[in-house]
Scaffold this motif. Structure first.
Motif, PDB file in Angstrom:
ATOM      1  N   ARG A 294       0.777  -1.228  -0.241  1.00 25.28           N
ATOM      2  CA  ARG A 294      -0.005  -0.133   0.232  1.00 25.28           C
ATOM      3  C   ARG A 294       0.840   1.137  -0.121  1.00 25.28           C
ATOM      4  NH1 ARG A 294      -4.662  -0.295  -2.109  1.00 25.28           N
ATOM      5  NH2 ARG A 294      -5.276   1.896  -0.789  1.00 25.28           N
ATOM      6  N   LEU A 295       2.067   1.261  -0.631  1.00 27.92           N
ATOM      7  CA  LEU A 295       3.132   2.183  -0.818  1.00 27.92           C
ATOM      8  C   LEU A 295       3.518   2.270  -1.934  1.00 27.92           C
ATOM      9  CD1 LEU A 295       5.044   1.688   2.543  1.00 27.92           C
ATOM     10  CD2 LEU A 295       3.458   3.676   2.089  1.00 27.92           C
ATOM     11  N   ILE A 296       3.548   3.860  -2.508  1.00 27.14           N
ATOM     12  CA  ILE A 296       4.533   3.912  -3.520  1.00 27.14           C
ATOM     13  C   ILE A 296       5.968   4.078  -3.247  1.00 27.14           C
ATOM     14  CG2 ILE A 296       4.874   5.241  -5.626  1.00 27.14           C
ATOM     15  CD1 ILE A 296       1.958   6.308  -5.240  1.00 27.14           C
ATOM     16  N   LYS A 297       6.937   3.462  -3.529  1.00 29.62           N
ATOM     17  CA  LYS A 297       8.286   3.295  -3.385  1.00 29.62           C
ATOM     18  C   LYS A 297       9.139   3.655  -4.524  1.00 29.62           C
ATOM     19  CE  LYS A 297       8.114  -0.416   0.259  1.00 29.62           C
ATOM     20  NZ  LYS A 297       8.714  -1.633   0.739  1.00 29.62           N
ATOM     21  N   ILE A 298       9.793   5.168  -4.429  1.00 32.26           N
ATOM     22  CA  ILE A 298      10.439   5.492  -5.266  1.00 32.26           C
ATOM     23  C   ILE A 298      11.998   5.503  -4.979  1.00 32.26           C
ATOM     24  CG2 ILE A 298      10.915   7.688  -6.655  1.00 32.26           C
ATOM     25  CD1 ILE A 298       8.122   8.389  -6.078  1.00 32.26           C
ATOM     26  N   LYS A 299      12.764   5.215  -5.664  1.00 33.14           N
ATOM     27  CA  LYS A 299      14.328   5.179  -5.339  1.00 33.14           C
ATOM     28  C   LYS A 299      15.081   5.845  -6.519  1.00 33.14           C
ATOM     29  CE  LYS A 299      15.869   1.757  -2.930  1.00 33.14           C
ATOM     30  NZ  LYS A 299      16.196   0.501  -2.676  1.00 33.14           N
ATOM     31  N   VAL A 300      15.956   6.772  -5.963  1.00 32.82           N
ATOM     32  CA  VAL A 300      17.038   7.304  -6.977  1.00 32.82           C
ATOM     33  C   VAL A 300      18.301   7.121  -6.545  1.00 32.82           C
ATOM     34  CG1 VAL A 300      17.734   9.487  -8.243  1.00 32.82           C
ATOM     35  CG2 VAL A 300      15.153   8.976  -7.697  1.00 32.82           C
ATOM     36  N   LYS A 301      19.149   6.505  -7.412  1.00 32.06           N
ATOM     37  CA  LYS A 301      20.391   6.197  -6.964  1.00 32.06           C
ATOM     38  C   LYS A 301      21.353   6.796  -8.119  1.00 32.06           C
ATOM     39  CE  LYS A 301      19.720   1.873  -7.519  1.00 32.06           C
ATOM     40  NZ  LYS A 301      19.943   0.200  -7.370  1.00 32.06           N
ATOM     41  N   ASN A 302      22.593   7.494  -7.547  1.00 32.14           N
ATOM     42  CA  ASN A 302      23.406   7.983  -8.221  1.00 32.14           C
ATOM     43  C   ASN A 302      25.050   7.529  -8.034  1.00 32.14           C
ATOM     44  OD1 ASN A 302      22.871  10.376  -6.364  1.00 32.14           O
ATOM     45  ND2 ASN A 302      24.951  10.526  -6.993  1.00 32.14           N
ATOM     46  N   THR A 303      25.674   7.477  -8.926  1.00 30.77           N
ATOM     47  CA  THR A 303      27.069   7.192  -8.547  1.00 30.77           C
ATOM     48  C   THR A 303      27.874   8.440  -7.890  1.00 30.77           C
ATOM     49  OG1 THR A 303      27.344   5.962 -10.855  1.00 30.77           O
ATOM     50  CG2 THR A 303      29.625   6.490  -9.779  1.00 30.77           C
ATOM     51  N   GLY A 304      28.674   7.974  -6.928  1.00 31.02           N
ATOM     52  CA  GLY A 304      29.249   9.098  -5.887  1.00 31.02           C
ATOM     53  C   GLY A 304      29.117   8.835  -4.651  1.00 31.02           C
ATOM     54  N   ARG A 305      29.731  10.043  -3.821  1.00 34.99           N
ATOM     55  CA  ARG A 305      29.705  10.019  -2.584  1.00 34.99           C
ATOM     56  C   ARG A 305      28.649  10.882  -1.792  1.00 34.99           C
ATOM     57  NH1 ARG A 305      34.491   7.903  -0.831  1.00 34.99           N
ATOM     58  NH2 ARG A 305      33.331   7.564   1.463  1.00 34.99           N
ATOM     59  N   LEU A 306      28.345  10.721  -0.777  1.00 34.02           N
ATOM     60  CA  LEU A 306      27.203  11.634  -0.028  1.00 34.02           C
ATOM     61  C   LEU A 306      27.785  12.700   0.635  1.00 34.02           C
ATOM     62  CD1 LEU A 306      24.252  12.383   0.735  1.00 34.02           C
ATOM     63  CD2 LEU A 306      24.486  10.819   2.555  1.00 34.02           C
ATOM     64  N   ARG A 307      28.274  13.808   0.115  1.00 30.33           N
ATOM     65  CA  ARG A 307      28.858  15.060   0.668  1.00 30.33           C
ATOM     66  C   ARG A 307      27.691  15.964   0.689  1.00 30.33           C
ATOM     67  NH1 ARG A 307      32.945  13.236  -3.042  1.00 30.33           N
ATOM     68  NH2 ARG A 307      34.529  12.160  -2.074  1.00 30.33           N
ATOM     69  N   ILE A 308      27.414  16.453   1.945  1.00 33.41           N
ATOM     70  CA  ILE A 308      26.718  17.860   1.929  1.00 33.41           C
ATOM     71  C   ILE A 308      27.364  18.971   2.527  1.00 33.41           C
ATOM     72  CG2 ILE A 308      24.560  18.604   3.192  1.00 33.41           C
ATOM     73  CD1 ILE A 308      23.518  15.917   3.645  1.00 33.41           C
ATOM     74  N   GLN A 309      27.583  19.794   1.576  1.00 38.57           N
ATOM     75  CA  GLN A 309      28.433  20.681   1.716  1.00 38.57           C
ATOM     76  C   GLN A 309      27.962  21.855   2.545  1.00 38.57           C
ATOM     77  OE1 GLN A 309      29.557  22.493  -2.099  1.00 38.57           O
ATOM     78  NE2 GLN A 309      30.557  20.380  -2.743  1.00 38.57           N
ATOM     79  N   LYS A 310      28.804  22.555   3.381  1.00 37.31           N
ATOM     80  CA  LYS A 310      28.389  23.501   4.531  1.00 37.31           C
ATOM     81  C   LYS A 310      27.707  24.651   3.803  1.00 37.31           C
ATOM     82  CE  LYS A 310      31.556  22.031   8.302  1.00 37.31           C
ATOM     83  NZ  LYS A 310      32.776  22.378   9.014  1.00 37.31           N
ATOM     84  N   ASN A 311      28.285  25.266   2.790  1.00 39.41           N
ATOM     85  CA  ASN A 311      27.684  26.302   2.092  1.00 39.41           C
ATOM     86  C   ASN A 311      26.521  26.114   1.116  1.00 39.41           C
ATOM     87  OD1 ASN A 311      28.967  24.881   0.092  1.00 39.41           O
ATOM     88  ND2 ASN A 311      29.923  26.497  -0.890  1.00 39.41           N
ATOM     89  N   THR A 312      25.792  25.012   1.244  1.00 39.33           N
ATOM     90  CA  THR A 312      24.576  24.754   0.435  1.00 39.33           C
ATOM     91  C   THR A 312      23.510  24.997   1.370  1.00 39.33           C
ATOM     92  OG1 THR A 312      24.812  22.131   0.958  1.00 39.33           O
ATOM     93  CG2 THR A 312      25.627  23.251  -1.079  1.00 39.33           C
ATOM     94  N   THR A 313      22.249  25.380   0.891  1.00 34.43           N
ATOM     95  CA  THR A 313      21.229  25.368   1.553  1.00 34.43           C
ATOM     96  C   THR A 313      20.391  24.086   1.600  1.00 34.43           C
ATOM     97  OG1 THR A 313      19.715  26.239  -0.471  1.00 34.43           O
ATOM     98  CG2 THR A 313      20.987  27.702   0.759  1.00 34.43           C
ATOM     99  N   GLN A 314      20.412  23.245   0.606  1.00 27.35           N
ATOM    100  CA  GLN A 314      19.869  21.933   0.744  1.00 27.35           C
ATOM    101  C   GLN A 314      18.214  22.157   0.386  1.00 27.35           C
ATOM    102  OE1 GLN A 314      21.010  18.944   3.791  1.00 27.35           O
ATOM    103  NE2 GLN A 314      22.519  20.398   4.571  1.00 27.35           N
ATOM    104  N   LEU A 315      18.060  23.122  -0.064  1.00 31.18           N
ATOM    105  CA  LEU A 315      16.617  23.791  -0.445  1.00 31.18           C
ATOM    106  C   LEU A 315      15.673  22.520  -1.030  1.00 31.18           C
ATOM    107  CD1 LEU A 315      14.806  26.266   0.266  1.00 31.18           C
ATOM    108  CD2 LEU A 315      15.563  26.805  -2.383  1.00 31.18           C
ATOM    109  N   GLY A 316      16.554  21.943  -2.058  1.00 35.35           N
ATOM    110  CA  GLY A 316      15.557  20.894  -2.662  1.00 35.35           C
ATOM    111  C   GLY A 316      15.043  19.923  -1.747  1.00 35.35           C
TER     112      GLY A 316
END
Length: 352
Positions: A294-316
């Motif tokens: 009873r769930l829609i499961k959506i997954k997006v995978k991309n090549t790379g490393r998870l790096r959240i930079q300090k100067n980004t707003t992460q708005l998306g």
């Protein structure tokens, strides 16, 4: 434990002792002609028995009763735990009376008659039905009122944040960096392939129209969202060329199901901007969508490393979390993590 829960616990224990103290003092006042010793012992042990019995009941109710899905099952649990508490309450009161009568100070004639009236566990249990019943009703009413108040406050907070969330969503949807890059790439493409340039301009205008017109819409079909994602990938490939590989694994049964607009596009854009663009040899983006439990499961995978930079707003990413919260409360979920050299974004949306 947060401050509100600590305050709630303090209030409960204060009311417990004050309430049982009042009830026992009132019962002693009604009986009147008893000794000072019996008054003191009755009040002390009456409070302790009342607090002990109902605290056990409260402990059980807090862990087993859900007001979110209240039904026959919850009502049965309340009745059974209530009766069990009455047995404990009545049994302890009988034991107190028995021990006091056998080993306490000498009893007056009035006290002897009083103990004879309550000489039996069953009588004490019957009496406890009224006292524990009143406590249970009061406790459940207070819990219900507190829940209604919390729900009201949460609705007000969500309503207050709704317009700001919509504004942030609009800002997150229109990525000026992507627009400028796309226009510059299309301008360069015109020297090589005019027909393809026209096609890319059409795709860019479709993305702009979609971003602006779907801002106030709560849901669209997944198929409609995928069309915009394909347009975005086609435009991105002008820049990345063979460095960007895009794979779709979509269950056909989910194509007409409803999801919040731009939610997949934002994930794919995030994977392209923060993943593929940082890799010299490029990489791969995999989009999966299926229906399960009873769930829609959506997954997006991309090549790379998870790096959240300090100067980004992460708005998306904030937009995604906020919209899921506004639309589905706690029934939907979003997670972003690194697994085996890939960045994996997972979204679960309940079927409507």
């Amino acid at each position: 434990m947060d401050l509100s829960r600590k305050k709630s616990n303090y209030s409960f224990w204060i009311l417990q002792f004050l309430g049982w103290g009042f009830i026992n003092c009132l019962s002693i006042f009604i009986m009147r002609k008893i000794s000072t010793e019996l008054i003191v012992y009755s009040i002390i042990f009456g409070i302790l028995i009342g607090v002990f019995s109902t605290s056990i009941l409260r402990w059980y109710l807090k862990r087993n009763i859900s007001f979110e899905a209240f039904g026959i099952k919850e009502l049965t649990k309340i009745v059974v735990s209530f009766l069990f508490t009455c047995i404990i309450f009545g049994g302890l009161n009988f034991m107190f009376g028995y021990v006091y009568a056998k080993h306490g100070p000498g009893l007056t004639e009035e006290e002897i008659q009083m103990f004879k009236m309550y000489d039996g566990v069953f009588i004490h249990i019957i009496n406890s039905l009224f006292i524990v019943g009143a406590w249970t009703i009061t406790y459940l009413v207070i819990k219900l009122l507190l829940k209604l108040n919390r729900d009201r406050i949460e609705r007000l907070e969500l309503s207050t944040n709704l317009k700001q969330a919509q504004l942030n969503t609009l800002k997150g949807q229109i990525n000026p960096h992507f627009m400028f890059n796309s226009l510059n790439n299309i301008r360069g493409l015109m020297l090589e392939d005019v027909e393809k340039s026209r096609d890319m301009l059409t795709k860019l205008s479709e993305i702009l129209r979609y971003s602006l017109t779907k801002n106030n819409v709560n849901s669209i079909s997944l198929q409609e969202e995928l069309e915009i994602v394909d347009n975005y990938i086609d435009l991105s490939k002008i820049q990345f060329e063979d460095r960007l590989e895009f794979i779709k694994d979509i269950d056909q049964s989910v194509l007409q199901l409803q999801i919040p607009p731009m939610i997949i596009q934002l994930l794919v854009e995030n994977a392209t901007k923060h993943g593929i663009s940082n890799l010299k040899d490029g990489g791969r983006i995999v989009l999966e969508a299926k229906q399960e439990d009873r769930l829609i499961k959506i997954k997006v995978k991309n090549t790379g490393r998870l790096r959240i930079q300090k100067n980004t707003t992460q708005l998306g990413l904030k937009n995604i979390k906020q919209r899921l919260k506004l639309l589905y409360a706690d029934k939907a979920s979003f997670s972003l993590q690194e697994i085996d050299g890939e960045v994996v974004a997972d979204i679960k949306i309940p079927l409507e």
